[in-house]
Design a protein around this motif. Structure first.
Motif, PDB file in Angstrom:
ATOM      1  N   ASN A  69       0.849  -1.181   0.000  1.00 57.61           N
ATOM      2  CA  ASN A  69       0.000   0.000   0.000  1.00 57.61           C
ATOM      3  C   ASN A  69       0.892   1.240   0.000  1.00 57.61           C
ATOM      4  O   ASN A  69       2.112   1.157   0.179  1.00 57.61           O
ATOM      5  N   LYS A  70       0.294   2.389  -0.235  1.00 60.81           N
ATOM      6  CA  LYS A  70       1.068   3.622  -0.399  1.00 60.81           C
ATOM      7  C   LYS A  70       1.835   4.010   0.863  1.00 60.81           C
ATOM      8  O   LYS A  70       2.897   4.633   0.776  1.00 60.81           O
ATOM      9  N   THR A 113       4.460   6.520 -10.151  1.00 59.60           N
ATOM     10  CA  THR A 113       3.678   5.815 -11.173  1.00 59.60           C
ATOM     11  C   THR A 113       3.764   4.308 -10.978  1.00 59.60           C
ATOM     12  O   THR A 113       2.753   3.591 -11.049  1.00 59.60           O
ATOM     13  N   ASN A 119       1.871   3.155  -7.810  1.00 59.40           N
ATOM     14  CA  ASN A 119       0.430   3.097  -8.060  1.00 59.40           C
ATOM     15  C   ASN A 119       0.071   1.897  -8.921  1.00 59.40           C
ATOM     16  O   ASN A 119      -0.943   1.221  -8.683  1.00 59.40           O
ATOM     17  N   TRP A 120       0.891   1.632  -9.950  1.00 62.13           N
ATOM     18  CA  TRP A 120       0.615   0.480 -10.812  1.00 62.13           C
ATOM     19  C   TRP A 120       0.707  -0.821 -10.016  1.00 62.13           C
ATOM     20  O   TRP A 120      -0.134  -1.710 -10.164  1.00 62.13           O
ATOM     21  N   ILE A 164       0.301  -1.315  -6.792  1.00 67.06           N
ATOM     22  CA  ILE A 164      -0.798  -1.450  -5.842  1.00 67.06           C
ATOM     23  C   ILE A 164      -2.083  -1.865  -6.560  1.00 67.06           C
ATOM     24  O   ILE A 164      -2.846  -2.699  -6.072  1.00 67.06           O
ATOM     25  N   ARG A 165      -2.312  -1.292  -7.743  1.00 69.63           N
ATOM     26  CA  ARG A 165      -3.536  -1.610  -8.490  1.00 69.63           C
ATOM     27  C   ARG A 165      -3.529  -3.029  -9.050  1.00 69.63           C
ATOM     28  O   ARG A 165      -4.582  -3.664  -9.165  1.00 69.63           O
ATOM     29  N   ASN A 166      -2.357  -3.538  -9.415  1.00 66.29           N
ATOM     30  CA  ASN A 166      -2.301  -4.771 -10.190  1.00 66.29           C
ATOM     31  C   ASN A 166      -1.734  -5.980  -9.465  1.00 66.29           C
ATOM     32  O   ASN A 166      -1.690  -7.066 -10.042  1.00 66.29           O
ATOM     33  N   GLN A 167      -1.273  -5.818  -8.211  1.00 69.18           N
ATOM     34  CA  GLN A 167      -0.593  -6.926  -7.550  1.00 69.18           C
ATOM     35  C   GLN A 167      -1.484  -8.160  -7.411  1.00 69.18           C
ATOM     36  O   GLN A 167      -1.014  -9.294  -7.567  1.00 69.18           O
TER      37      GLN A 167
END
Length: 413
Positions: A6-7, A32, A35-36, A38-41
């Motif tokens: 997470n961020k 970037t 964020n990628w 976190i979105r795609n893991q």
């Protein structure tokens, strides 16, 4: 292995980079990828930074971007797993054998196969970078098989192979080039594993290579760029003009310009001599007065005082060597100064200059071996893509269509 990110994990890293004066572009690239990731893991089933890097690399044809991904994910891995902050004076790329990488998660059998390939590649005279890249890709393939319970080559079925190359999550199939890279391991002499590797190799699908839309500088664009580089009022710094003239007249790769050192120029012999980053081979080129004067002006009038031996330095407070990405940004400024290639979708990288040098030499009747030597190619086939813009000679190969009934609304004959 759980890989939940997470961020908040990376907040200290980003704060450190901002306080140390890293460029906003570099920090933006890190953000970037965070964020990628976190979105795609979960959707991609990512279980390591090495695997995330591999996914990102396979979806771009740009060598520069692949290197960028390896650097970014090395930074994330060093910080998250080892608590190490990046140092702008020295950076590493993600290694296929670092903790958390695909290789490190393989069982002993698959590791042994990768190691055997490495020794085989060295006997064949392959570069270490080539061995590393091939081993990195094949480790990801083996790790995918291992996650699905296929712990030996004998366990791997055709369905397993097809499911790897043709993902069911809506993504495009893996590229033919990526398939060929993995195949390099299975084609090698693997000793007792050779027969089993050949069986798995027979399951690999035929994937059509993606054709690139090759762009090149048109004559009016080349003239505009030449004028901008020769004009003191173009808004370009002495450094950017010197780099632009190197690109325009020599076709040297951007990565080689970034690594050029003061000792690479022999002012008495009027020569440039450097070791190419891509091939490891020595490249020797004449130093023309135009290029030499531009470099001399930059060194004597604008270059910061620094103990760094690289010719071209950053204008940041650290005054270290330029990155390869910085050379690309300088190329963009040159196109802007020349008022060319400013439309959406226009290619503006350094490779256009290299293509221009090759096509210009070919158009002037220079023999292909000489062009290959000038560009520093080690394989003659590397020149093929550049010759597609040699319009003068391509027209001689074209068949006339004057005798065919083509309407004027199609095109003028």
């Amino acid at each position: 292995m759980m890989f939940e990110k997470n961020k908040e994990i990376y907040s200290d890293l980003l704060q450190h980079m901002e306080s140390c004066g890293y460029s906003q572009d570099h920090i933006a690239r890190i953000k970037t990828e965070i964020n990628w990731l976190i979105r795609n893991q979960q959707g991609e089933g990512i279980q390591s930074y090495g695997e995330a890097c591999r996914i990102r690399e396979k979806r771009t044809e740009s060598v520069r971007m692949r290197k960028c991904y390896r650097t970014v994910y090395a930074i994330l891995e060093d910080y998250d797993l080892h608590g190490i902050f990046p140092d702008e004076r020295s950076s590493r790329e993600l290694s296929g054998r670092s903790p958390g990488s695909s290789y490190s998660q393989l069982n002993p059998l698959y590791k042994e196969i990768i190691d055997i390939y490495g020794e085989y590649g060295r006997r064949q005279g392959l570069k270490e970078s080539t061995i590393h890249n091939v081993s990195f890709s094949c480790s990801s393939f083996f790790l995918s098989m291992q996650k699905h319970g296929k712990n030996t080559l004998e366990d791997i079925s055709e369905e397993d192979v097809m499911s790897f190359f043709f993902r069911r999550n809506g993504n495009e199939p893996l590229s033919g080039g990526y398939k060929d890279t993995i195949s390099s391991v299975l084609k090698a002499d693997l000793g007792i594993h050779t027969d089993s590797a050949r069986r798995v190799l027979a399951y690999f699908p035929t994937i059509r290579q993606r054709r690139k839309n090759i762009q090149y500088l048109k004559p009016d664009e080349a003239d505009a760029i030449h004028d901008a580089l020769g004009c003191g009022g173009s808004g370009l710094s002495l450094r950017d003009r010197a780099i632009g003239l190197l690109l325009f007249f020599t076709g040297i790769r951007g990565c080689d310009i970034a690594h050029m050192e003061l000792t690479d120029i022999d002012w008495e012999k009027d020569e440039i001599g450097l070791i190419q980053q891509k091939t490891g081979s020595i490249l020797t080129l004449p130093l023309t007065a135009t290029v030499g004067n531009a470099i001399y002006d930059y060194i004597t009038m604008e270059r910061p005082h620094s103990a760094d031996t690289h010719i071209f330095l950053s204008t940041s407070k650290i005054h270290g060597p330029l990155s390869e990405g910085s050379i690309g940004k300088i190329a963009s400024r040159i196109y802007e100064a020349a008022s060319v290639r400013q439309n959406s979708g226009d290619r503006r990288g350094t490779h256009l200059f290299r293509h221009h040098v090759a096509s210009t030499l070919a158009g002037n009747g220079i023999a292909q071996p000489v062009i290959s030597e000038t560009l520093g190619h080690t394989a003659p086939a590397s020149l093929d893509c550049y010759l597609s813009a040699d319009m003068a000679h391509l027209r001689k190969c074209a068949l006339s269509i004057e005798c065919f009934p083509v309407g004027k609304e199609v095109f003028q004959i």
